[in-house]
Design an enzyme around this catalytic site. Structure first.
Site, PDB file in Angstrom:
ATOM      1  N   HIS A 147      12.827 -17.758 -21.639  1.00 61.59           N
ATOM      2  CA  HIS A 147      13.885 -17.523 -20.485  1.00 61.59           C
ATOM      3  C   HIS A 147      13.847 -18.440 -19.205  1.00 61.59           C
ATOM      4  CE1 HIS A 147      16.312 -14.531 -18.317  1.00 61.59           C
ATOM      5  NE2 HIS A 147      15.428 -14.372 -17.550  1.00 61.59           N
TER       6      HIS A 147
HETATM    7  O1  LIG Z   1      17.181  -7.912 -15.621  1.00 59.53           O
HETATM    8  C1  LIG Z   1      17.705  -9.222 -15.491  1.00 59.53           C
HETATM    9  O2  LIG Z   1      18.941  -9.020 -15.951  1.00 59.53           O
HETATM   10  C2  LIG Z   1      17.313 -10.146 -14.902  1.00 59.53           C
HETATM   11  C3  LIG Z   1      16.343 -10.509 -14.942  1.00 59.53           C
HETATM   12  C4  LIG Z   1      15.314 -11.596 -14.051  1.00 59.53           C
HETATM   13  O3  LIG Z   1      16.041 -12.212 -13.452  1.00 59.53           O
HETATM   14  C5  LIG Z   1      14.262 -12.145 -14.531  1.00 59.53           C
HETATM   15  C6  LIG Z   1      13.957 -13.327 -14.313  1.00 59.53           C
HETATM   16  C7  LIG Z   1      12.484 -13.868 -14.078  1.00 59.53           C
HETATM   17  C8  LIG Z   1      12.098 -15.230 -13.546  1.00 59.53           C
HETATM   18  O4  LIG Z   1      12.953 -16.029 -13.124  1.00 59.53           O
HETATM   19  C9  LIG Z   1      11.159 -15.594 -12.750  1.00 59.53           C
HETATM   20  O5  LIG Z   1      10.742 -16.566 -12.420  1.00 59.53           O
HETATM   21  O6  LIG Z   1      10.241 -14.489 -12.598  1.00 59.53           O
END
Ligand SMILES: O=C(O)/C=C/C(=O)/C=C/C=C(\O)C(=O)O
Length: 285
Positions: free
Chosen positions: A265
């Site tokens: 991710h």
């Molecule tokens: O729930 C969603 O669609 C989005 C999830 C996020 O934005 C997760 C991101 C996590 C990171 O980028 C981080 O650095 O923890």
């Protein structure tokens, strides 16, 4: 050449955008004629600097001014409990920031929540966007293949509710493809970031309890986006599945998709060199 540091580029601004009246923290790096805004993801302890530390310098060296906005409820920005669309909230915060610092039109790189917020900003302010780079996000809504919430999003929720090093490691081990790059130093820095703002962690839990759909499905509006858009995904993303990227290029008329294999991710971190070249080339041509 002087080294770019978080402390030397750290700034605060008070924004007033409709009923939104709060102090935002951002980093302002470089002096180019064109500006690239970078918007971070929603993990606990995330910030613009933490998410994009492998990307800032290459963009500045290529001649861009880089603005890293810490979204409301993260890092050194003010706390907030959000019961509506968090994508819209962040979009309004970005408009307030750009107005306050006198920037008219910007390119935006959004990571996960940052990508959802980029799409919301582009829909609300089409004249203010140059090119868009959406990474591991762009709209909420279903995956056709993967049960939701995904295993990664469940682990984020567990970490927000119980912010321990064990839960952080559980989340980060699913976050990236190659966990051998996750150092003790990185875990500690992230834990320190999280625990420095327990109010942010508690507010995220309150917000998600009040409204579990913080990132609404904007799929039906993607056709309204005319900006050239580069969608970037990790094939092994266990937080926001890759077929969401296919929905984005189906919906946004001027969009193309790049998929990294052996990538979770965090494409901008796991494949930083290629990511930087790819995005800089996209911005130039
Ligand atoms: O729930 C969603 O669609 C989005 C999830 C996020 O934005 C997760 C991101 C996590 C990171 O980028 C981080 O650095 O923890």
């Amino acid at each position: 050449m002087t080294t770019i540091t978080e402390a030397a580029t750290s700034k605060f601004v008070r924004i007033q955008e409709g009923d939104l009246d709060l102090q935002l923290h951002y980093n302002d790096v470089g002096q180019g004629a064109e500006t690239v805004v970078m918007l971070h993801g929603s993990g606990p302890g995330a910030s613009g600097w933490a998410n994009f530390n492998r990307n800032i310098e290459p963009f500045v060296n290529a001649g861009y001014r880089v603005i890293l906005m810490d979204c409301p409820g993260w890092s050194k920005s003010d706390p907030i409990v959000n019961t509506g669309s968090r994508s819209d909230l962040n979009a309004r915060a970005l408009k307030g920031l750009l107005d306050a610092i006198g920037l008219d039109k910007v390119h935006i790189v959004g990571n996960s929540m940052g990508a959802h917020s980029t799409v919301a900003f582009a829909l609300a302010n089409p004249a203010r966007v140059g090119k868009l780079i959406l990474m591991g996000g762009g709209t909420g809504g279903p995956s056709q293949f993967v049960p939701m919430p995904t295993e990664g999003i469940k682990l984020i929720g567990a970490l927000y509710r119980d912010p321990t090093i064990e839960n952080l490691k559980r989340m980060m081990n699913v976050f990236v493809y190659d966990t051998s790059h996750l150092t003790d130093e990185l875990f500690q820095a992230r834990l320190d970031n999280m625990l420095a703002r327990r109010d942010h962690l508690e507010n995220f839990v309150k917000s998600s309890t009040a409204n579990p759909k913080q990132f609404p499905d904007l799929g039906h509006r993607l056709g309204e986006i005319s900006a050239q858009t580069l969608v970037i995904w990790g094939r092994d993303d266990r937080f926001v599945p890759m077929d969401v990227g296919l929905r984005l290029i189906w919906g946004i008329p001027n969009a193309q998709l790049h998929v990294f294999n052996q990538c979770g991710h965090w494409a901008q971190w796991e494949h930083a060199d290629t990511f930087n070249r790819l995005v800089l080339d996209f911005l130039t041509h």
